[in-house]
Motif scaffolding. Structure first.
Motif, short mmCIF file in Angstrom:
data_model
loop_
_atom_site.label_atom_id
_atom_site.label_comp_id
_atom_site.label_asym_id
_atom_site.label_seq_id
_atom_site.Cartn_x
_atom_site.Cartn_y
_atom_site.Cartn_z
N ALA A 133 57.83 -0.56 19.28
CA ALA A 133 58.44 0.16 20.39
C ALA A 133 59.40 -0.80 21.08
O ALA A 133 59.14 -2.00 21.13
CB ALA A 133 57.38 0.65 21.37
N VAL A 134 60.50 -0.28 21.59
CA VAL A 134 61.54 -1.12 22.16
C VAL A 134 61.84 -0.67 23.59
O VAL A 134 61.99 0.53 23.85
CB VAL A 134 62.84 -1.05 21.32
N VAL A 135 61.91 -1.63 24.50
CA VAL A 135 62.37 -1.37 25.86
C VAL A 135 63.75 -1.99 25.97
O VAL A 135 63.90 -3.22 25.95
CB VAL A 135 61.43 -1.97 26.92
N ASP A 136 64.79 -1.15 26.04
CA ASP A 136 66.15 -1.69 26.11
C ASP A 136 66.71 -1.66 27.53
O ASP A 136 67.81 -2.17 27.77
CB ASP A 136 67.07 -0.97 25.14
N MET A 137 65.97 -1.07 28.47
CA MET A 137 66.35 -1.08 29.88
C MET A 137 65.10 -1.29 30.72
O MET A 137 64.10 -0.56 30.56
CB MET A 137 66.99 0.25 30.29
N LEU A 138 65.12 -2.28 31.58
CA LEU A 138 64.00 -2.56 32.48
C LEU A 138 64.59 -3.02 33.81
O LEU A 138 65.19 -4.09 33.88
CB LEU A 138 63.07 -3.62 31.90
N GLN A 156 52.12 -1.69 32.25
CA GLN A 156 52.02 -0.27 31.90
C GLN A 156 52.78 0.05 30.63
O GLN A 156 52.34 0.86 29.81
CB GLN A 156 52.52 0.58 33.07
N LEU A 157 53.94 -0.58 30.43
CA LEU A 157 54.70 -0.36 29.21
C LEU A 157 53.90 -0.80 27.99
O LEU A 157 53.90 -0.13 26.95
CB LEU A 157 56.03 -1.11 29.27
N GLU A 158 53.24 -1.93 28.10
CA GLU A 158 52.41 -2.41 26.98
C GLU A 158 51.27 -1.43 26.70
O GLU A 158 50.96 -1.13 25.55
CB GLU A 158 51.86 -3.80 27.30
N ARG A 159 50.67 -0.91 27.76
CA ARG A 159 49.56 0.03 27.58
C ARG A 159 50.03 1.33 26.93
O ARG A 159 49.37 1.86 26.03
CB ARG A 159 48.93 0.34 28.94
N ALA A 166 51.99 1.58 18.72
CA ALA A 166 52.86 0.44 18.44
C ALA A 166 52.04 -0.83 18.24
O ALA A 166 51.05 -1.06 18.93
CB ALA A 166 53.86 0.23 19.58
N GLU A 167 52.46 -1.64 17.30
CA GLU A 167 51.86 -2.95 17.08
C GLU A 167 52.64 -4.05 17.80
O GLU A 167 52.07 -5.07 18.18
CB GLU A 167 51.82 -3.25 15.58
N ILE A 168 53.93 -3.84 17.95
CA ILE A 168 54.81 -4.83 18.55
C ILE A 168 55.65 -4.14 19.62
O ILE A 168 56.18 -3.05 19.41
CB ILE A 168 55.74 -5.46 17.49
N LEU A 169 55.78 -4.80 20.77
CA LEU A 169 56.69 -4.33 21.81
C LEU A 169 57.85 -5.31 21.90
O LEU A 169 57.64 -6.52 21.98
CB LEU A 169 55.98 -4.22 23.16
N VAL A 170 59.06 -4.78 21.87
CA VAL A 170 60.28 -5.58 21.96
C VAL A 170 60.95 -5.28 23.29
O VAL A 170 61.20 -4.11 23.61
CB VAL A 170 61.25 -5.26 20.80
N ILE A 171 61.23 -6.33 24.06
CA ILE A 171 61.97 -6.19 25.31
C ILE A 171 63.34 -6.83 25.11
O ILE A 171 63.44 -8.00 24.74
CB ILE A 171 61.26 -6.88 26.49
N ARG A 216 48.63 -6.04 19.29
CA ARG A 216 47.29 -6.03 18.67
C ARG A 216 46.62 -7.38 18.86
O ARG A 216 45.44 -7.46 19.18
CB ARG A 216 47.39 -5.67 17.19
N HIS A 217 47.39 -8.46 18.62
CA HIS A 217 46.83 -9.81 18.81
C HIS A 217 46.48 -10.04 20.27
O HIS A 217 45.44 -10.63 20.58
CB HIS A 217 47.82 -10.86 18.33
N ALA A 218 47.37 -9.58 21.16
CA ALA A 218 47.12 -9.79 22.58
C ALA A 218 45.85 -9.06 23.03
O ALA A 218 45.06 -9.58 23.81
CB ALA A 218 48.32 -9.28 23.38
N LYS A 219 45.65 -7.86 22.50
CA LYS A 219 44.47 -7.08 22.86
C LYS A 219 43.21 -7.74 22.33
O LYS A 219 42.17 -7.80 23.00
CB LYS A 219 44.58 -5.65 22.33
N ALA A 220 43.29 -8.27 21.09
CA ALA A 220 42.13 -8.91 20.49
C ALA A 220 41.73 -10.18 21.21
O ALA A 220 40.55 -10.53 21.27
CB ALA A 220 42.42 -9.21 19.02
N ASN A 221 42.72 -10.87 21.81
CA ASN A 221 42.45 -12.12 22.49
C ASN A 221 42.13 -11.97 23.98
O ASN A 221 41.82 -12.95 24.65
CB ASN A 221 43.66 -13.06 22.34
N SER A 222 42.26 -10.74 24.47
CA SER A 222 42.04 -10.52 25.90
C SER A 222 40.56 -10.38 26.22
O SER A 222 39.74 -10.19 25.36
CB SER A 222 42.78 -9.25 26.35
#
Length: 222
Positions: A133-138, A156-159, A166-171, A216-222
């Motif tokens: 998923a991509v966030v091109d405006m923030l 919230q965007l990550e959630r 999505a496995e990867i979020l791109v900002i 996914r990695h961030a969730k597993a490590n949280s």
């Protein structure tokens, strides 16, 4: 429907917390987070203008936005990144969502907005690649508090991205916003390439950098 999944979602925003972490005099309020619709287009455009007008250090040699003298009454004298018409179109486009954060009723003032592109998730279903998923405006109204609007927006965007598979979020961040780049790195994002910026009203050739986070990695490590 997707647009109603998070309507009315509330998040905490803490004001008054000192740099030492003292919460004695801190005040807490709730911000509502929801998907936008056509009626929010004007408010989103306003937040984008305010965010653009407050971009840091316009005298920096990195800075690349051209002033727009034809809009003297606008909140920002910079060329607007996304028009109200485009925002309205986005709100009626599959796999494109604007998310807004606003103060609770009765004010309902939009203080942050982001455009989330979900097409990469569906493309990956067909190609077998990573689901992005991509966030091109923030953009957020300036907030110097330790618990900032943009931090709540990013969480919230990550959630939402995880909830959509999505496995990867791109900002995406324009090259002169080194403050945003440093902030994203502190939030666990890594710059992995970029592309040329195709926006109008730029003073010189400009890059858009892509900051990736494996959710996914961030969730597993949280």
């Amino acid at each position: 429907p997707l647009s109603s999944m998070y309507k009315g979602q509330q998040v905490d925003l803490n004001f008054g917390q000192s740099s030492s972490g003292d919460k004695k005099n801190a005040k807490s309020m709730k911000l509502d987070m929801r998907f936008a619709d056509d009626e929010d287009a004007g408010d989103i455009e306003c937040v984008l203008e305010i965010a653009d007008s407050s971009e840091y250090d316009e005298n920096s040699h990195f800075y690349c936005r051209m002033a727009n003298a034809s809009r003297p009454g606008a909140a920002s004298r910079l060329n607007v990144r996304v028009s109200k018409a485009q925002i309205t179109q986005d709100c009626n486009t599959a796999h494109t969502q604007w998310i807004v954060m606003e103060t609770p009723v009765p004010e309902e003032q939009v203080v942050g907005a982001a455009r989330l592109l979900l097409g990469g998730i569906f493309d990956a279903n067909n190609s077998g690649g990573p689901k992005k998923a991509v966030v091109d405006m923030l953009a957020c109204i300036p907030d110097t508090q330790q618990q900032s609007v943009r931090a709540q927006m990013l969480a919230q965007l990550e959630r939402i991205a995880v909830g959509q598979g999505a496995e990867i979020l791109v900002i995406e961040v324009i090259q002169h916003r080194t403050d945003q780049q440093d902030w994203l790195e502190s939030c666990g994002y890594e710059e992995l390439g970029g592309r040329g910026c195709e926006e109008d009203g730029l003073l010189k050739a400009t890059m858009i950098f892509e900051f990736h986070k494996n959710l996914r990695h961030a969730k597993a490590n949280s």
